[in-house]
Design an enzyme around this catalytic site. Sequence first.
Site, PDB file in Angstrom:
ATOM      1  N   GLU A   5       2.758   3.932 -15.532  1.00 39.31           N
ATOM      2  CA  GLU A   5       2.472   3.563 -14.138  1.00 39.31           C
ATOM      3  C   GLU A   5       3.477   4.228 -13.194  1.00 39.31           C
ATOM      4  O   GLU A   5       3.670   3.810 -12.065  1.00 39.31           O
ATOM      5  CB  GLU A   5       2.443   2.038 -13.975  1.00 39.31           C
ATOM      6  N   GLU A  43      10.394  -3.542 -11.729  1.00 35.56           N
ATOM      7  CA  GLU A  43       9.443  -3.751 -12.838  1.00 35.56           C
ATOM      8  C   GLU A  43       8.212  -2.941 -12.474  1.00 35.56           C
ATOM      9  O   GLU A  43       7.329  -3.398 -11.764  1.00 35.56           O
ATOM     10  CB  GLU A  43       9.134  -5.239 -12.993  1.00 35.56           C
TER      11      GLU A  43
HETATM   12  C1  LIG Z   1       4.076  -4.274 -11.439  1.00 39.80           C
HETATM   13  S1  LIG Z   1       4.317  -4.791  -9.805  1.00 39.80           S
HETATM   14  C2  LIG Z   1       5.671  -5.876 -10.003  1.00 39.80           C
HETATM   15  C3  LIG Z   1       5.842  -6.826  -8.895  1.00 39.80           C
HETATM   16  C4  LIG Z   1       6.984  -7.835  -9.050  1.00 39.80           C
HETATM   17  N1  LIG Z   1       8.264  -7.186  -9.088  1.00 39.80           N
HETATM   18  C5  LIG Z   1       6.773  -8.686 -10.288  1.00 39.80           C
HETATM   19  O1  LIG Z   1       7.512  -8.507 -11.272  1.00 39.80           O
HETATM   20  O2  LIG Z   1       5.911  -9.557 -10.281  1.00 39.80           O
HETATM   21  C6  LIG Z   1       5.037  -3.364  -9.107  1.00 39.80           C
HETATM   22  C7  LIG Z   1       5.246  -3.450  -7.616  1.00 39.80           C
HETATM   23  O3  LIG Z   1       5.921  -2.272  -7.214  1.00 39.80           O
HETATM   24  C8  LIG Z   1       5.344  -1.805  -6.005  1.00 39.80           C
HETATM   25  N2  LIG Z   1       5.603  -0.365  -5.958  1.00 39.80           N
HETATM   26  C9  LIG Z   1       5.150   0.583  -6.801  1.00 39.80           C
HETATM   27  N3  LIG Z   1       5.635   1.778  -6.462  1.00 39.80           N
HETATM   28  C10 LIG Z   1       6.401   1.596  -5.368  1.00 39.80           C
HETATM   29  C11 LIG Z   1       7.152   2.477  -4.537  1.00 39.80           C
HETATM   30  N4  LIG Z   1       7.204   3.777  -4.793  1.00 39.80           N
HETATM   31  N5  LIG Z   1       7.835   1.950  -3.528  1.00 39.80           N
HETATM   32  C12 LIG Z   1       7.790   0.623  -3.274  1.00 39.80           C
HETATM   33  N6  LIG Z   1       7.092  -0.255  -3.999  1.00 39.80           N
HETATM   34  C13 LIG Z   1       6.403   0.229  -5.031  1.00 39.80           C
HETATM   35  C14 LIG Z   1       3.889  -2.173  -6.104  1.00 39.80           C
HETATM   36  O4  LIG Z   1       3.276  -2.259  -4.842  1.00 39.80           O
HETATM   37  C15 LIG Z   1       3.996  -3.525  -6.797  1.00 39.80           C
HETATM   38  O5  LIG Z   1       4.144  -4.540  -5.852  1.00 39.80           O
END
Ligand SMILES: C[S@@+](CC[C@H](N)C(=O)[O-])C[C@H]1O[C@@H](n2cnc3c(N)ncnc32)[C@H](O)[C@@H]1O
Length: 625
Positions: free
Chosen positions: A411, A402
């Site tokens: 994003e 997500e």
């Molecule tokens: C919008 S949040 C969603 C968090 C969780 N899955 C939720 O639905 O509540 C996106 C998450 O993806 C992580 N994230 C973004 N890009 C990433 C990457 N390239 N590798 C690992 N994690 C990533 C961010 O740190 C964040 O914790």
Amino acid sequence: MASKVPTVGICSSKEAIYLSLQEGYDFVGVRLSTDALKQRVESLEPFENVQEFLDSEIDYHPEEHVNKVVGLTSEWIELDSNNALIAQRSEEILMKEVSFASYCGLASVVCNGPKIADNIMQYARSCSMILDSSFNINLLLQFPIESGNEDLFENWKMWNLVRTACKYNPRLQLALELPPSCSPPIELVNRWYAEPIDMITLSCMAFVPNPTGYPVLSRKLRAIFSLYIRKNPKVFLRDSDFPDKIGESPDYSIYMKHLFDTQPPAPLVEEFAGGYKDYLQIPLQPLSHNLENITYEIFERDPVKYAQYEQAIFSALNDRDEASVTRIAVVGAGRGPLVDCALRAAISSARTVDMIALEKNPNAFAMLLLRNRQDWAGKVSLVFGDMREWNPDYKIDILVSELLGSMADNELSPECLDGVQRVLNPHNGISIPSSYTSYITPIMSPKLWSEVRNMNDASAFARQYVVLMNSVDFLAPNDEFRFQPLWSFHHPNNETKLFTKNQHNRRSAAASFQATNPGILHGFAGYFEAILYKNISLSTLPTTMEEKSPDMFSWFPMYIPIEKPMYIPENSQLQVHLWRMTDGVRVWFEWSANTYLILRNGSQIHLSSTEIHNASGRGFSCLMN
Ligand SMILES: C[S@@+](CC[C@H](N)C(=O)[O-])C[C@H]1O[C@@H](n2cnc3c(N)ncnc32)[C@H](O)[C@@H]1O
């Protein structure tokens, strides 16, 4: 929903202020000057000045209830008179009354709206001068909702000219008048809704007795109120000296408060985030920034998003062989709510799963460690790091993520998922979500536009803003295609070889909209739809969200502003171009708009164009690392 506390006021003489407040009104409207002023002004020679007010001309002095008083300026004032002397005297008197009201400590004064469309700029100039000569006081211009002639939007057009001439001064507000017999079409009601309505004025004559003799409003007026109540206006009852026909002492205030209290509940999103209405937020960049605990906590309050994900994972598991072990990886797991969804889906589908959670935010990862120990009995394999650099020695069957923003891809979900898709089982590995599409529509919103302008920041109009939109009107409400898709992304991305410098993730789109009514283009509202799995979706699009993910509030729409508002005449066409650009290091959006007048014979005349906003991503871009 906890009902809003209504603010109901009534027209009162200075002697009756206390009594009116005692009767339950929250404020009173009091005349500032007496008829003696009018008589003296009429008797002045053309070259004479009004000078200071005489004692007999002043109808209000500061007293203990000053914070519950709204000043009523002289009704005989005609700033837009054809007679130059009357217009000049009117301006002089209004200046003096506003100055006196300000001295008294009143927060606002109500002033007659314009009557003569041809003289509107004369009226606007006087308002501009009065605003310039005062500091704190709000000038509320009274406009009837309908014009009563063929051009239904005439009053709105006059207001728009005054507001524009006064540079969207936040102290210039509306006292919208609802005449007893008004019957405005919904487009006009919606148009005023986008404006800064501080007050709704209503004649006491608008009340009619119900079968038990109590004063009530007609169904039409109630319907208009039901909409405007969401803007929390003051309601001001004028002409209180003519109520006799509806009983001894009609209590309008009790009725108005009852009307507020009996409104249907507001959408769930307002219960959770009502305080964020029209509040601009710069989009998150979860890839290049590490989110805070509170941000995750807010995400997790939306039950609908997670229910949809759980349903999607459940369906995907159900479609797999009962005897197989399914390897599920939640990438970008945050604090783990999607891991919970996947584990529950495994139980309900009676499938065996091997669960992996990956996260690059070290602080959120600490939470995953805790949750694995406390909630998941150590059964989840945790991986710390960027998903694009993950090289497991096994393949994943279901990749759950997500990473969506208010316009889906903003994003950088496509960039992240492209980088991790190589871990998917090449035979039947799937991504949840499997695709997403962004949508756009043209909007008028003096409020949102002024908020951007007031940032006084050279890049303000190069950014897009996440906002729970309230004071907004759609400019193409009658267009069958009023929300148009811009572009989509599919995962896994099988079609293209992934080009260098991320060039396969560039996109461009143009969309045209038909505007039947006049308006002002202040920018665009952006939405998205995402397909999680088969027919299980998420939607923020007003036309499909009710059907696809009702009451989901994880994403507010995106506001894409234009720097110079554009006038849209009736029957025109609005065109927008949007580009998703990237250089392999950054991703950014550029946009521009054009307007065309459509003639009866179908030909188009070009009216105006904007510059390219955020050209080369100089104002705003998202980092890919
Ligand atoms: C919008 S949040 C969603 C968090 C969780 N899955 C939720 O639905 O509540 C996106 C998450 O993806 C992580 N994230 C973004 N890009 C990433 C990457 N390239 N590798 C690992 N994690 C990533 C961010 O740190 C964040 O914790």
